[in-house]
Design a protein around this motif. Sequence first.
Motif, mmCIF file in Angstrom:
data_model
loop_
_atom_site.group_PDB
_atom_site.id
_atom_site.type_symbol
_atom_site.label_atom_id
_atom_site.label_comp_id
_atom_site.label_asym_id
_atom_site.label_seq_id
_atom_site.Cartn_x
_atom_site.Cartn_y
_atom_site.Cartn_z
ATOM 1 N N ASN A 234 0.249 15.359 2.238
ATOM 2 C CA ASN A 234 -0.186 15.040 1.074
ATOM 3 C C ASN A 234 -0.379 16.166 0.057
ATOM 4 O O ASN A 234 -0.166 16.243 -1.114
ATOM 5 C CB ASN A 234 -1.152 13.738 0.726
ATOM 6 N N LEU A 258 -0.636 9.653 -1.702
ATOM 7 C CA LEU A 258 -1.049 8.788 -0.632
ATOM 8 C C LEU A 258 -0.150 8.337 0.135
ATOM 9 O O LEU A 258 1.319 7.802 -0.199
ATOM 10 C CB LEU A 258 -1.628 7.748 -1.370
ATOM 11 N N ALA A 262 -2.783 4.902 3.791
ATOM 12 C CA ALA A 262 -3.604 5.347 2.401
ATOM 13 C C ALA A 262 -3.234 4.880 1.613
ATOM 14 O O ALA A 262 -4.086 4.603 0.353
ATOM 15 C CB ALA A 262 -3.587 7.113 2.689
ATOM 16 N N GLY A 268 -7.344 6.175 -2.415
ATOM 17 C CA GLY A 268 -7.042 6.962 -0.891
ATOM 18 C C GLY A 268 -7.853 6.947 0.145
ATOM 19 O O GLY A 268 -8.710 6.405 0.093
#
Length: 432
Positions: A234, A258, A262, A268
Amino acid sequence: MRARGQAPYCLLMDHANFNRRHLIGAAATLPLLSIPAILRAAEPDLSALSDMTRGAVAIGMAERNARIARAQALMKAQGIGAVLIEAGSSMVYFTGVRWHTSERLTAVILPVEGEPCVVTPFFEEPSVRETLGVKADVRVWQEDQDPLPLVAGFLKERKLAARPIGIEDNVRYFAVNGLARGLPGAKIVSANAVVRGCRGIKTAPEIALMQAATDVTIAAYRWTYPRIEKGMTNTQIGALMNAATRKLGGDPEFELILIGEAAAYPHGSRKPQIVANGQIVLMDCGCTVQGYQSDVSRTFVFGTASAEHRKVWNQVAKGQQTAFAAARIGAAAGSVDDAVRDHYTSLGYGPDYRLPGLSHRTGHGIGMDGHEPVNLVRGEMTKLAAGMCFSDEPGIYIPGKFGVRLEDCFHMTVTGPKWFSQPPSSIDAPLR
């Protein structure tokens, strides 16, 4: 999005925030390159991008004078003699002064009539004047002095000490308490009716800057999306997005990426996140142009979307359109949230703010700050009016599995809402 191979190293690194351990590793595999050469290789190729904001017109003195006049009209209507503002976006909004909050008070007093007053430390005055965009009475205090008597003195001179003094929300207690000591018996009231009354209704120049910021964010998404590769984290995706945003002329404000589970948590998770086939990728990013913000979210699947992914994505897309349809001039802001929540309940989510479903408000105000009053949330009775700007982001979150959020902002016109960015058409085509 079709699955691709592992990303080359040059795409995975934000050269402004690189990890030296990665650099050493790269150097070990590229022994013939110097450190500067490795750094150049680590930079993403942004040559196809150019500054989109050269035509953006900054807010000028005439616009700020009109804001002060509007605030003074609202003060008269509310019976308020003056408004106290500390460093932050409202200070920029009314005076142009871009300042930071510290233990040393820099404040603006907007009187019900006449020019505003800026109170700042003596040694900071030259810096404050660099961004001061209106005519103002600047008063300075020395390091061994209390600045609040200067505020009280200004109000006494303008014969405003006996009138209610409005305090903006972010003014700190020590300033309010010091003002009360300097003006015993003064009536301290909220300045929300004045400050929000001005800032909540955007003018055409403000709308234009928000449109410019949104255009930059959408262009950055279009550049970043095809460069997402299997195995990316990410953080690496965010670095690409920020690099593109800067090259396009925006100042990155935030990037929330995310991946997989997540995405089920709106803000997140700290767990490691790596792109893999069949996983949700939720991107929530924004930037500023001349101080005005964008906020756009896109959700897609790397590789092949499952039937459940498609179902939830389509439900969120419908929820976003439901909110847009409910946003009508004169409607209570909370009714937009109600419409979305009723729709989701009919699909078996919730009820209310429970999960699986929509656990946060449908949208928030936006402008110079990413989150501004008024919110599209249950119970908010403020009536929608032309010039108000909102995010529209009714996500659906399924704990332990994934979440989907689509977010586009709109502004109210006399005939209804108008998008800053067009919502995506499908999970397979997340960018128009």
